[in-house]
Design an enzyme around this catalytic site. Structure first.
Site, PDB file in Angstrom:
ATOM      1  N   LYS A 283       0.855  -1.183   0.000  1.00  0.00           N
ATOM      2  CA  LYS A 283       0.000   0.000   0.000  1.00  0.00           C
ATOM      3  C   LYS A 283       0.895   1.238   0.000  1.00  0.00           C
ATOM      4  CE  LYS A 283      -4.408   1.253   2.099  1.00  0.00           C
ATOM      5  NZ  LYS A 283      -5.353   0.982   3.204  1.00  0.00           N
ATOM      6  N   GLU A 369     -19.776  -6.192  10.461  1.00  0.00           N
ATOM      7  CA  GLU A 369     -20.742  -5.431  11.246  1.00  0.00           C
ATOM      8  C   GLU A 369     -21.774  -6.323  11.927  1.00  0.00           C
ATOM      9  OE1 GLU A 369     -19.049  -2.801   8.059  1.00  0.00           O
ATOM     10  OE2 GLU A 369     -19.927  -4.805   8.095  1.00  0.00           O
ATOM     11  N   ARG A 397     -25.631  -2.709   7.871  1.00  0.00           N
ATOM     12  CA  ARG A 397     -25.216  -4.079   7.580  1.00  0.00           C
ATOM     13  C   ARG A 397     -25.427  -5.008   8.773  1.00  0.00           C
ATOM     14  NH1 ARG A 397     -19.722  -3.840   4.056  1.00  0.00           N
ATOM     15  NH2 ARG A 397     -20.745  -5.558   3.023  1.00  0.00           N
TER      16      ARG A 397
END
Length: 633
Positions: A283, A369, A397
């Site tokens: 990243k 979630e 969610r």
């Protein structure tokens, strides 16, 4: 310097078709120019940054080898899709990304035919790509489907549900795991790259399939051979899990080495059935500050790329997330039962300090979630007091667990709902437009919205004391800047407060719109009520305002449908009170991206727009009253 001289190859690429006309030997230069273009554009516009730097080579390879947009390429979430946008005809508009009327922050079907699936929430890519692969098989179109998902996205149960289904269907599907949270030493990397090329090649596949036909006639030998193959793979790759799902696992390979990527992807295109390619990337690749601190450079404001992100030196007023951060640490010091739960949003939700000071009471459950809510319910059953820190849009969610696991059992779980209302640049997938609507209908739920930062602290304390489910919803960013009191006091449940006494018009304001209501109240000499509680709403206050005013106006940063204004109308209906009511809130449509102020204006919730809407309705009432008086005479 002109674009053509700065990016001699990239400036000629207006679509993947143009990319595919280039010789393969030039793709390394394309990748270098693409990375430079990304740095140049995002440093000017702001936006998601580090993830895109890590996906440059993969993006080039996929668009070079696959016939996009006919072949479907689905990016998970879309943080890593900026290079994809640049290569698919949007290079010259990248400076507008996430801005009002500019490019969308994530892939969006309406924006480009190359955006095969609209995204914004994590872990949907495999399900969507599998659906496309099944559709291609049913229609005989022959198009291919590829899902690109990060190691973070793979922590969600939805991704594993899709893997489980895909392996069972046997459909032609490629899932690419872009793993940027692992380092590979050169030796291991070289070995893994070579192994991946071998097991994706025709020779290996031919031998493997031929062996199956022979050995399957000898069950004991076949089982031994199958286990031996898994064991050999397991020596070099962590692929057994994906093999058990029914995928042919390939990798891990260096996701920044284009020759390896290209040869492996070419081989995979010749294979049938579900394929799983594991690539290792870094990243922030290519920009040293982002490589060193990818979290800091995940989403950025405009910055000078020559020096990187530097503190502005200005002392910013506390945000609501900061208020929550201070409260939960203070509360944890007072009550040993408190634990904090977050679905991979430690930084965004303000839990960095808590995680450092109370590591044994901090639970990051990853992008899960549903699990976050269910595990909180389990804790609450046995004497722990969980606080779930979650964005409004992500709480959607976990709705089933919210209903069945928490509310049905009346468990004392406090939800600290950040980013309620419009959030701005991340657009419709991230706006918290509906939490009031889906929480207000739940029996026994206490739902609060603070007018300012100090009230937010007091509401969090109030919710924590309740022996049942409670939630505090607060907006992104800061409030009016009031001083936050260290002392914590419980508010009387379901009681509003009058901020200003006026006449004619009563402004019943919820949460973030109280300050706008106060400004409007001054101009119109209207009564202003800080309603505080969305559920239970203050029935006595509503009835009092209806009895003493000609017009009630509800102001609420939630969808009007099912929002707090509905609670006011329900009280009036239940008591058979005929009153003139104007509901002002988020309209019945999805709001696009821009700054938070842009979005409030788009929703008609800017202070001037609110004033105009209220004045217009008041004028209509006055005209109607004058007309009735004339008829009476």
């Amino acid at each position: 310097m002109t674009e053509q001289s700065q990016y001699p190859l990239l400036s000629r690429i207006n679509s993947p078709h143009d990319l595919r006309q280039l010789p393969e030997s030039s793709l390394e230069q394309v990748a270098r120019e693409l990375r430079g273009c990304l740095l140049d554009s995002v440093s000017r516009s702001g936006g998601h940054f580090a993830a895109g730097l890590g996906s440059v080579e993969l993006t080039v390879a996929l668009h070079y080898l696959y016939n996009t947009p006919e072949d479907r390429l689905v990016w998970d979430v879309g943080h890593q899709a900026y290079p994809h946008k640049i290569l698919t005809g949007r290079r010259e508009r990248m400076h507008t990304i996430r801005q009002w009327q500019g490019l969308a922050p994530f892939p969006k079907r309406e924006e480009s035919p190359y955006d095969a699936f609209g995204v914004g929430h994590s872990s949907t890519s495999i399900s969507a790509a599998l659906g496309m692969a099944i559709a291609a098989k049913k229609t005989g179109s022959g198009r291919r489907a590829v899902a690109v998902i990060g190691d973070g996205g793979l922590t969600a149960g939805l991704a594993f549900e899709a893997l489980n289904h895909a392996g069972d269907t046997g459909t032609d599907l490629l899932v690419i795991l872009n793993d940027n949270n692992m380092s590979i030493s050169p030796n291991v990397g070289a070995l893994a790259n070579r192994f991946a090329q071998l097991i994706s090649g025709k020779l290996y596949t031919t031998v493997r399939e031929g062996s199956k036909k022979v050995l399957s006639q000898m069950p004991n030998v076949w089982e031994l051979a199958r286990r031996a193959e898994e064991h050999v793979k397991g020596l070099v790759v962590p692929g057994t899990l994906f093999e058990e799902f029914g995928f042919n696992y390939i990798g891990p390979i260096d996701g920044h080495h284009l020759p390896t990527l290209l040869s492996t992807l070419r081989n995979i295109k010749e294979l049938s059935g579900p394929q799983f390619l594991h690539i290792i990337t870094k990243k922030g690749k290519g920009y040293a500050p982002a490589e060193a601190d990818p979290v800091k450079y995940h989403g950025v404001s405009p910055f000078d790329p020559t020096v990187g992100i530097v503190p502005s030196g200005k002392v910013a007023k506390p945000t609501y997330s900061d208020v929550f951060s201070d409260w939960i640490c203070d509360m944890a010091a007072q009550d040993q039962r408190l634990v904090a739960i977050t679905p991979a949003m430690r930084e965004g939700s303000g839990l960095v300090r808590f995680a450092r000071e109370y590591p044994e009471r901090y639970f990051d459950v990853a992008i899960a979630e549903q699990h976050a809510v269910a595990v909180a319910a389990g804790m609450a059953c046995d004497g722990v007091k969980p606080v779930v820190a979650i964005y409004s849009t992500f709480l959607q969610r976990g709705y089933d667990q919210l209903v069945h696991d928490v509310v049905t059992q009346h468990l004392p779980v406090l939800f600290a709902i950040d980013r309620a209302g419009v959030v701005g640049a991340d657009g419709p997938t991230h706006n918290g437009s509906f939490d009031e609507s889906f929480l207000r209908c739940m029996p026994g739920m206490v739902l609060m919205a603070p007018a300012d930062e100090n009230e937010c602290r007091q509401m969090l304390y109030t919710g924590f004391q309740i022996d049942g489910p409670a939630a505090v919803r607060y907006p992104r960013g800061g409030g009016s800047g009031v001083a936050v009191e260290k002392q914590m006091t419980s508010l009387p449940i379901g009681k509003a407060e009058v901020r200003r006494r006026g006449q004619g018009i009563a402004l019943l304001a919820f949460g973030s719109l109280v300050s706008a209501a106060e400004a409007i109240g001054q101009q119109l000499d209207a009564t202003v009520v800080n309603m505080r509680f969305i559920k239970p709403v203050d029935e006595a206050m509503v009835l009092e305002m209806a009895a003493t005013h000609s017009l009630l106006v509800t102001l609420d940063e939630n969808a009007i449908a099912g929002g707090a204004g509905g609670a006011v109308s329900e009280v009036l209906a239940a008591h058979a009170v005929a009153a003139q009511v104007l509901h002002l809130g988020l309209p019945d449509r999805f709001l696009e991206h821009g700054s938070r102020d842009d979005m409030l204006r788009e929703a008609g919730l800017g202070t001037d727009q609110l004033l105009a809407a209220i004045t217009a309705r008041w004028a209509l009432l006055q005209d109607a009253a004058s007309g009735q008086a004339s008829v009476a005479r």
